[in-house]
Each structure stands twice: as C-alpha cells, then as structure tokens.
Design a protein around this motif. Structure first.
Motif, PDB file in Angstrom:
ATOM      1  N   TYR A   1      53.856  46.419  41.004  1.00  0.00           N
ATOM      2  CA  TYR A   1      52.525  46.265  41.447  1.00  0.00           C
ATOM      3  C   TYR A   1      52.533  45.006  42.176  1.00  0.00           C
ATOM      4  N   GLY A   2      51.152  44.944  42.640  1.00  0.00           N
ATOM      5  CA  GLY A   2      50.647  43.452  43.246  1.00  0.00           C
ATOM      6  C   GLY A   2      49.527  43.592  43.785  1.00  0.00           C
ATOM      7  N   VAL A   3      49.156  42.347  44.484  1.00  0.00           N
ATOM      8  CA  VAL A   3      47.555  42.395  44.832  1.00  0.00           C
ATOM      9  C   VAL A   3      47.544  41.949  46.338  1.00  0.00           C
ATOM     10  N   LEU A   4      46.806  42.749  46.823  1.00  0.00           N
ATOM     11  CA  LEU A   4      46.468  42.485  48.311  1.00  0.00           C
ATOM     12  C   LEU A   4      44.917  41.675  48.315  1.00  0.00           C
ATOM     13  N   GLU A   5      44.891  40.776  49.054  1.00  0.00           N
ATOM     14  CA  GLU A   5      43.540  39.845  48.977  1.00  0.00           C
ATOM     15  C   GLU A   5      43.257  39.918  50.384  1.00  0.00           C
TER      16      GLU A   5
ATOM     17  N   ARG B   1      44.680  46.368  44.776  1.00  0.00           N
ATOM     18  CA  ARG B   1      45.844  46.705  43.806  1.00  0.00           C
ATOM     19  C   ARG B   1      46.624  47.620  44.587  1.00  0.00           C
TER      20      ARG B   1
ATOM     21  N   GLU C   1      48.083  37.596  50.642  1.00  0.00           N
ATOM     22  CA  GLU C   1      46.603  37.264  51.348  1.00  0.00           C
ATOM     23  C   GLU C   1      46.722  37.477  52.832  1.00  0.00           C
TER      24      GLU C   1
ATOM     25  N   ILE D   1      54.716  38.553  40.309  1.00  0.00           N
ATOM     26  CA  ILE D   1      54.145  39.832  40.851  1.00  0.00           C
ATOM     27  C   ILE D   1      53.503  39.330  42.487  1.00  0.00           C
ATOM     28  N   PRO D   2      53.972  40.038  43.597  1.00  0.00           N
ATOM     29  CA  PRO D   2      53.560  39.459  44.698  1.00  0.00           C
ATOM     30  C   PRO D   2      52.025  39.544  44.930  1.00  0.00           C
ATOM     31  N   ARG D   3      51.440  38.419  45.444  1.00  0.00           N
ATOM     32  CA  ARG D   3      49.954  38.407  45.845  1.00  0.00           C
ATOM     33  C   ARG D   3      50.113  38.226  47.359  1.00  0.00           C
TER      34      ARG D   3
ATOM     35  N   GLU E   1      39.717  42.275  46.594  1.00  0.00           N
ATOM     36  CA  GLU E   1      41.001  42.509  45.899  1.00  0.00           C
ATOM     37  C   GLU E   1      41.668  43.763  45.955  1.00  0.00           C
TER      38      GLU E   1
ATOM     39  N   THR F   1      40.802  38.067  52.599  1.00  0.00           N
ATOM     40  CA  THR F   1      39.985  36.864  52.685  1.00  0.00           C
ATOM     41  C   THR F   1      38.831  37.204  53.597  1.00  0.00           C
TER      42      THR F   1
END
Ligand code: CU
Length: 177
Positions: free
Chosen positions: A170-174, A155, A105, A101-103, A153, A176
C-alpha cells in the motif's frame, strides 16, 4: 378478463423499464461525468529487463520512477511511474530498499497519468476515492489518467491478492493544495 393480474403485469413492466433506464443513465454517468473508460492497449514491456535497484537502466518509461514532469504540450501535467513487485509499489525514492511505504506528493488542480507495470505477478492498483482502479500485469503497461481536483490524502492499495505479503502493498497519494 382478470384485471388484477393485468395490473400486476403492468407494474412489473414499468419496474423492469425503470431499472433499465436507471442502469443506462449510470453507465452514461460513469463515462461522461466520472471519466471511466474501458481498458485500451497501453503497451508491452519485458519484465526481465526491469530493475528496482537500478531504474536508470530500465526501458522507457520505467527509467525514471516517481513523479516525472510531462513535456510541454502533453495532455497531462506529470506522470507517476511505479513498479509493482512482491510486495510493494516502488516509487524510486529509496531504490533497492524493501519495506518503506511509498508516499507520493502531487499538486491539486493537475492532471496526472499513473504508469505501472509488474515485475513478478499480477497486482492491483487502486487509489481510494479517485477513479483509479487497474490491474498491473507483468509484461503489460498500465496507464490511468486522473484529474486531481481535491487536496487530501488518498490511500493506495493493491487489490489483487498477490501472495503472502499482499497486505503490505500500500501507499499514500498526497494531493497538496
Ligand atoms: Cu497484492
């Protein structure tokens, strides 16, 4: 003259006018405050020339996937370049693999442009709680610019039913601090 009927009529006229004014203010608010635009032509690309396994050989801007710094003087700080294909978003970090799953940052306080296209069918690209909600169409380039103000975070989901593995897209955009 039936006064009661006139009162009802006046009441409905006022209610109708109120709804129109509220909706007009909502549209103005979405354009001016939330920065929501109508889609414009962001370019075309031949999906047959795109590869997930070897992105370096892809036509610009898909020759570099993931977070790509923008040149000086550009209206954005960086781009997030993604390829959508059955059934995930490819951010380049494990080129060719299927399953992870792409994360992504990115730093808060920056302006980002998401750049996407699809290799196969129509996908969706939605980042929850951000003004990012676009359709990703094979042959078309999708571009969405957004200000990343709040760390956290977010989604990422495909919100266009694209086949049997749609729920895995799906994936996560963090963002920071
Ligand atoms: Cu989907």
């Amino acid at each position: 003259v039936n006064l009661e009927a006139q009162d009802w009529e006046r009441g409905f006229l006022v209610a109708t006018a109120t709804v129109l004014v509220v909706l007009f203010v909502a549209i103005l608010g979405s354009v001016v405050d939330a920065g929501i635009d109508l889609p414009a032509d962001a370019g075309q690309i031949d999906p047959r020339k795109l590869s997930i396994a070897d992105p370096a050989a892809n036509p610009v801007p898909f020759n570099e996937l993931g977070v790509v710094a923008a040149a000086e003087g550009e209206p954005v700080d960086f781009r997030v370049v993604l390829l959508a294909a059955e059934w995930r978003f490819f951010a380049g970090e494990e080129a060719g693999s299927r399953g992870a799953i792409p994360r992504i940052e990115v730093p808060a306080g920056s302006r980002a442009e998401f750049v996407l296209t699809s290799l196969d069918t129509v996908h969706g690209f939605l980042v929850a709680d951000l003004a990012v909600n676009a359709t990703v169409i094979p042959g078309q380039i999708t571009r969405v610019t957004v200000d990343l103000d709040r760390p956290g975070e977010y989604r990422i989901v495909c919100h266009e039913f694209c086949g049997i593995g749609h729920h895995t897209m799906y994936g996560v955009l963090e963002v920071t601090p």
